[in-house]
Structures are given as structure tokens and as C-alpha cells.
Scaffold this active site. Sequence first.
Site, PDB file in Angstrom:
ATOM      1  N   GLU A  43       1.270  -1.209   0.146  1.00 31.61           N
ATOM      2  CA  GLU A  43       0.269   0.375   0.070  1.00 31.61           C
ATOM      3  C   GLU A  43       0.820   1.293  -0.222  1.00 31.61           C
ATOM      4  OE1 GLU A  43      -3.949  -1.560   2.551  1.00 31.61           O
ATOM      5  OE2 GLU A  43      -2.400  -0.938   3.853  1.00 31.61           O
TER       6      GLU A  43
HETATM    7  C1  TNX Z   1      -4.506  -3.904   4.563  1.00 31.86           C
HETATM    8  S1  TNX Z   1      -3.219  -6.177   3.944  1.00 31.86           S
HETATM    9  C2  TNX Z   1      -2.920  -3.403   5.296  1.00 31.86           C
HETATM   10  C3  TNX Z   1      -3.291  -3.093   6.632  1.00 31.86           C
HETATM   11  C4  TNX Z   1      -4.637  -2.642   7.477  1.00 31.86           C
HETATM   12  C5  TNX Z   1      -5.179  -3.852   6.713  1.00 31.86           C
HETATM   13  C6  TNX Z   1      -6.329  -4.359   7.590  1.00 31.86           C
HETATM   14  C7  TNX Z   1      -2.236  -5.184   4.044  1.00 31.86           C
HETATM   15  C8  TNX Z   1      -0.961  -5.901   3.700  1.00 31.86           C
HETATM   16  N1  TNX Z   1      -2.755  -4.093   4.282  1.00 31.86           N
HETATM   17  O1  TNX Z   1      -2.462  -1.881   6.557  1.00 31.86           O
HETATM   18  O2  TNX Z   1      -3.346  -3.078   8.555  1.00 31.86           O
HETATM   19  O3  TNX Z   1      -5.523  -3.918   5.376  1.00 31.86           O
HETATM   20  O4  TNX Z   1      -7.262  -5.329   7.078  1.00 31.86           O
END
Ligand code: TNX
Length: 481
Positions: free
Chosen positions: A279
Site C-alpha cells: 500500500e
Molecule cells: C490492509 S493487508 C493492510 C493493513 C491494514 C489491513 C486492515 C495489508 C498488507 N495491509 O495495513 O491493517 O488492511 O484489514
Amino acid sequence: MPVLPLVPLPASVRPGSDAFRLRDGAGDDLERAGVRFERADDGAPESYRIVVDEASALVTAPDDAGLFYGRQTLRRLVDSDERGAFLPALEIDDAPRFAYRGAMLDVARHFFPLDVICGYIDRIAALKLNHLHLHLTDDQGWRIALSSRPELAVRASGSAALGDEGGFYSAEDYAAIVAYAADRFVTIVPEIDVPSHTHAIGLAYPELAADPVLADSVRETVREFGGDLPERGRPYTGFAVGFSSLRTDDERTYDFVADVFGELARMTPGPFLHLGGDEALGTERADYDAFIRRTVAIIAATGKRPIAWHEAGAVPDLPALLVAQYWGYVSDAGDAGGAARAVAEAGGSVILSPADAIYLDMKPEGAAPVGLVWADGPTSVAASYDWDPADTVPGLGESSILGVEAALWTETVRTAADIDFLAFPRIAAAAEIAWSPRSLDGAAGSRSWESFRERVGALGPHWAAEGIAFHRSSEIPWADA
Ligand code: TNX
């Protein structure tokens, strides 16, 4: 034979006729109760064999992990009647399908003290999971003291999501976690998430942090869940993701990366270091690619094997040793699948953590007091069970799959009871998928939802006796204590 409370399902269970009577007064001490544990000359890693008849109860395994797993299985088999405690007569031959069977706990959004971590290790080891991935850093806080970068623990660890108290593990705490885990055949996989999820780093080393990027998705999350927008130099306590970035064009950032992963490598006996990489919405694509390539090389130079979330798999020219952790969906792999496949095609491997199945922070049902729903949630126990690793990413074959990991993010999770509520029983589904032979259209000896829900129901009284505050899902026929 009544339903045996065995999760994960062993590869082969053959019932016998006469039970083995355990010697009285031995409590949990299986050896004193008359069970023998012996090393076998050969067999697959972590495998074990149990033979119980009227005259004897014998566990054999080629390694200590196998003996440990045989013991976990036997603990579930101890039963009693009017004549006292006994083990049912049977023969079990068992070995794991995947070498990597993991659970991830996010200790960054909320910090959990040592006793909670050790309790979680006990819980996962009983399910024959063998890796605990600790998400040690995120925008909301930094959770590990490093002597090479002392300001992190001092300035970046005090905050947590929802404005709750933070905390961090000292080097001694971390060593204690590693040792406690090792005694239970669990390998600690530490994650330092870079280049995004790094707002807290800017509290300690402002020169390394870019300004927060306030994309529409960040404003939307703040509207939905409240809290303030992220602001440079102030602790962040909300749920938004992807707004932070390290300054990828500054050499000081790479000194930092080398210090942090170098020290972590020396503190960690296990083979893996996780670099996050998810992300990174506030990092330009070309900058992200260059940053990931350098960070992967820095980790490889420590002698450890790098793991990254699947986004990093889309970076061109990665070395073959990379492990990608897939958090796309079971229902539709899309671009996430492509990134995971690229790593496999380059000779690396993949850990499967499909978010719509085994993201344990998804609410188990709409009325749940904790949890999120973004990954097609709420996620039922059936949905957490009803998938297979080899069918998740088209073109990703079993030989490229290192294993399976159930992830628990903790934005809404504040207590050990919250952890239990979200993890149980769905973590048992992940454990069975990681360990047991896949379902072959209901063939005898293979896993199936109908059999799983009965066995989990029979496990309920064991979990209750162990103080696990599991969710009494209506999908499971829970046995009375
Ligand atoms: C996505 S999944 C994220 C996390 C959040 C989560 C909440 C991923 C690699 N990153 O930063 O905590 O969703 O469900």
C-alpha cells in the site's frame, strides 16, 4: 468412534479396538501416564506416527518438531470414562502439507505485552502452526528497541490506534519471545514495513520522512472511522493507510534500512525478514521499484530471506530468493495474483493470506463488536475454510507455494480477548488448510467442511478449559464441556 477433536485433520487416522488406560494421577504428564516418545530413523520433517492399543501408546517421529506435534495430537485424544483417563486405540500417520504455516499479529496498531504474545504462541503451536509473523511497525507506532537507532523506541513507540497507549519490546523482550516460540517450534518472522506505513519513523527521524500524501482514500477513511488527518511530526492514531513514505531519494534512508534490518537480522535466529512493501500509495512507482530492489538486496546481504507483501512482486528484476505474501482474494486474484505469479516465475515462492478468507480482523458476523469488513466481510467460518491454496492464484502451482498465513490486523483490537474472539475459530481453518491433505472430492481421509465443523465443535471444551475466549459461531455444533 465419537468425533475426535483433531484440528488440523491428520493425514491418516485408523481406529483400533481397545483403549490404552493412562496411569492415574499423572495429570498432563503424558510420559508419566505411560506414553512413550521415541525418535524414528526416517520420515518427513515434522511428521509423526502414533500407535495406541490396549498394551501401549507410542509416538515416533524423525525430529523434535514431529514429537512435539505428536504430543499436541495426543493431548486432544485424552478422554475419560467411569474407569478413568484413556487414549482411544488408533493409528495415526501425519505430516504437514506446507512447510510454512503462519499467523501474523499486528502489534503496531495496538501494542500487546509479552504475556499476550506468549499466549498467542501457545494457541498457534497447538494448531501446528510454526511461524509467528510480528508486524512490528506501522504509521501508528514503532514497537522494537534497536541500539543502532535508539530514537525509534524513545519517540515513536508511545502512540497506538484509537489514541490508546503504545509500547515497545526491548531487546530482552524480543529475545524472550524468540526463545518461547522456539520451545514450541515456532519461528518468529519480524516485519519492518517500508517504504509506506512509516509515519511513526518520522517522529524519531524527521529527515527520513516525506510529507503525508492526503489522497481521497485517506480522507474517506477519516470520514468513515473518525480521527484526525495525518500530520507531519504528530502521532497518527486513525485507520488510514498508504499516506506515508520514506524519502526514497535520500541516501540516509538506505543507511537507516541497513541499520534496522542488519540489527534485526542479528537478533533473529529464523531465516526470514519481512520488509512490508504494501500500500505505498504515496510513493511514485519508479521510486518504489528502486527502493524495493535496494531493500531486498540489503536484506539478502544479511543472510536472511526477504518476504514482502505481494505488491513488491510487481517490481521488475527481483532476485529469485524473494517470498511474496499474497493478500488478494480467493474469489478474484486480479492484479494481486499477477504480482504473486511474477515472484514464482522468477523462482521465488508465495505465502497465501487471502484477505476474504483468512484476514482474521474481518468481522465474523455483522453484529461483531470488533473487526473490519473491507475484504468482502463479514467472513464466516465456512468462508475461512472453503478454499484451497493450489486453486487461489491461477497459474500458481503447489510447488511455488511456501505456505499459508492467517493475518490479524489490530486497528480495532485492543485486548487479548479481542484477539481470541477474532482469531477463534477461524484460525483453526487456516491451520487445517496449511497442514492437512487437500480435499479430493470428499475422499476418505481428506479435509471437508462437514468434518471440520464437527471436529472444531468437539475442540470447544478444550479451548474453554485453556481460557480461549473464542467466538461461539452458530456455524459450529459446539460440544458441551
Ligand atoms: C490492509 S493487508 C493492510 C493493513 C491494514 C489491513 C486492515 C495489508 C498488507 N495491509 O495495513 O491493517 O488492511 O484489514
